[in-house]
Design a protein around this motif. Structure first.
Motif, short mmCIF file in Angstrom:
data_model
loop_
_atom_site.label_atom_id
_atom_site.label_comp_id
_atom_site.label_asym_id
_atom_site.label_seq_id
_atom_site.Cartn_x
_atom_site.Cartn_y
_atom_site.Cartn_z
N LYS A 99 1.09 -0.61 -0.50
CA LYS A 99 -0.16 0.09 -0.08
C LYS A 99 0.78 1.29 0.04
O LYS A 99 0.39 2.02 0.66
CB LYS A 99 -0.83 -0.59 0.81
N SER A 100 2.09 1.40 -0.60
CA SER A 100 2.44 2.36 -0.58
C SER A 100 3.29 2.75 -2.27
O SER A 100 2.18 1.97 -3.18
CB SER A 100 3.88 2.06 0.35
N GLY A 101 3.99 3.52 -2.41
CA GLY A 101 4.93 3.98 -3.54
C GLY A 101 3.58 4.56 -4.72
O GLY A 101 2.96 5.23 -4.40
N LEU A 102 3.45 5.21 -6.10
CA LEU A 102 2.74 6.24 -6.60
C LEU A 102 1.30 5.80 -6.25
O LEU A 102 0.55 7.16 -6.62
CB LEU A 102 3.96 6.32 -8.01
N LEU A 103 1.09 5.11 -6.88
CA LEU A 103 -0.28 4.65 -6.69
C LEU A 103 -0.78 5.03 -5.03
O LEU A 103 -2.26 5.03 -4.45
CB LEU A 103 -1.37 3.01 -6.97
N ALA A 104 -0.23 4.99 -4.10
CA ALA A 104 -0.61 5.12 -2.72
C ALA A 104 -0.67 7.20 -2.56
O ALA A 104 -1.67 7.65 -1.34
CB ALA A 104 0.52 4.41 -1.76
N THR A 105 -0.36 7.81 -3.75
CA THR A 105 -0.69 8.70 -3.85
C THR A 105 -1.78 9.31 -4.25
O THR A 105 -2.50 8.57 -4.88
CB THR A 105 0.47 10.25 -4.43
#
Length: 345
Positions: free
Chosen positions: A110-116
């Motif tokens: 649940k991290s990374g670019l898609l978590a923004t």
């Protein structure tokens, strides 16, 4: 006789017909009917029910109950996209955002670019009209990546033959500023396609019909170019990124006002903020459909409560105003008086 309508007898709304799982059903009412189908479907339902422009209804063989300008005054927000690329890895490329690694990172941690937050990450209102410098005419949306061919075609609905213009940018780091026209002067219409309620109506938005709308977006283009001269944009190595569009080069010199007017007509997008087709206003005004209490003129027991009643489109998103319209309609139906203004207390 049209099906899927408001049933009207002696100028009074007494029930509704609707399709449920393919079966036509009907319900009678004792009090009022509230129509909240939106600025495209509410006028369609009214016209199918015999409420609308007399000649148009007659052309479809629909008995005219009340002759009103239903379906006129269609307004919507439109936008123009400005692309920017950055030398620093401050923003992401479409390939990086759409990669399997990015997807796996989000699904597992649940991290990374898609978590923004993604999508619109900043908003600004500006005035580009020298005649009204205190009154914003454009809203800017900041998008944190470039839209490639797939996004432009699949998510924004651009014709595939024009969406190809956005190919070849998958490895470019950058962002988009969307310049949204707040108060378009071009107005369209909604008309019946047939007496079948299950068929879509004919929507003629007439985008950019008024030249002033083109000029407002043109001023937005020039503003977007000037932004690269600012200290903040320069600190990120920001460059205005634009691929010359050959159909417009055939008629005008690149980066001339005429070039951009041509380009705007090819690539302006719609934001789906349809409003105005059941205009609210004074009962004696021949351009209105509902009165200030949202009651359909000439019909007892029928109100419209959605974006279609806006006389003019709001200078911003339509979601919150639609909630307000619903809340206000509920108060009027229940007979709740508005609060006393502070100035009168």
């Amino acid at each position: 006789m049209a099906k899927g309508v408001v049933v009207i007898k002696n100028k009074k709304a007494v029930g509704v017909e609707f399709y449920h799982k393919g079966t036509l059903k009907s319900v009678s009412v004792n009090k009022e009917i509230i129509l909240s189908a939106g600025a495209l479907s509410s006028p369609q339902i009214l016209m199918l029910s015999g409420i609308g422009p007399k000649e148009h209804l007659k052309s479809h063989g629909i008995p005219v109950v009340v002759d009103l300008p239903v379906g006129d005054n269609l307004q919507d927000h439109i936008c123009f996209l400005s692309y920017y690329k950055t030398k620093e890895l401050v923003f992401n490329s479409p390939n990086k955002t759409d990669s399997l690694w990015t997807l796996a990172q989000y699904l597992t941690t649940k991290s990374g670019l898609l978590a923004t937050p993604g999508g619109i990450e900043s908003i600004a209102f500006i005035s580009t009209d020298p005649k009204r410098p205190e009154y914003p005419d454009l809203e800017i949306h900041g998008e944190d990546m470039l839209f490639n061919e797939d996004a432009i075609e699949g998510e924004l609905g651009v014709d595939p033959k024009y969406a190809k213009y956005y190919s070849g940018i998958n490895d470019i780091n950058g962002f988009i500023l969307s310049f949204n026209l707040l108060r378009p002067k071009s107005h369209g219409s909604v008309r019946l396609n047939s007496t079948d309620a299950m068929q879509h109506p004919i929507i003629d938005p007439r985008y950019l019909e008024n030249k002033e709308d083109v000029e407002s977006l043109l001023r937005g283009v020039r503003f977007s170019q000037k932004l690269t001269e600012t200290k903040t944009f320069k600190s990120q190595g920001t460059e205005f990124f634009h691929k010359p569009f050959s159909p417009c080069l055939e008629k005008s010199k690149f980066d001339s006002d005429e070039y951009w007017r041509c380009y705007i007509r090819y690539f302006t997008l719609v934001i789906f903020h349809s409003t105005g087709t059941c205009k609210m206003g004074r009962t004696e005004d021949p351009t209105t459909v509902v009165d200030p209490q949202l009651r359909v003129k000439g019909i007892h027991g029928l109100r419209v409560a959605d974006a279609s009643i806006m006389p003019s489109i709001v200078s911003g998103n339509t979601n919150a105003p639609c909630i307000m319209i619903g809340e206000k309609a509920a108060d009027m139906i229940l007979g709740i008086k508005p609060p006393t203004p502070l100035s009168d207390m």
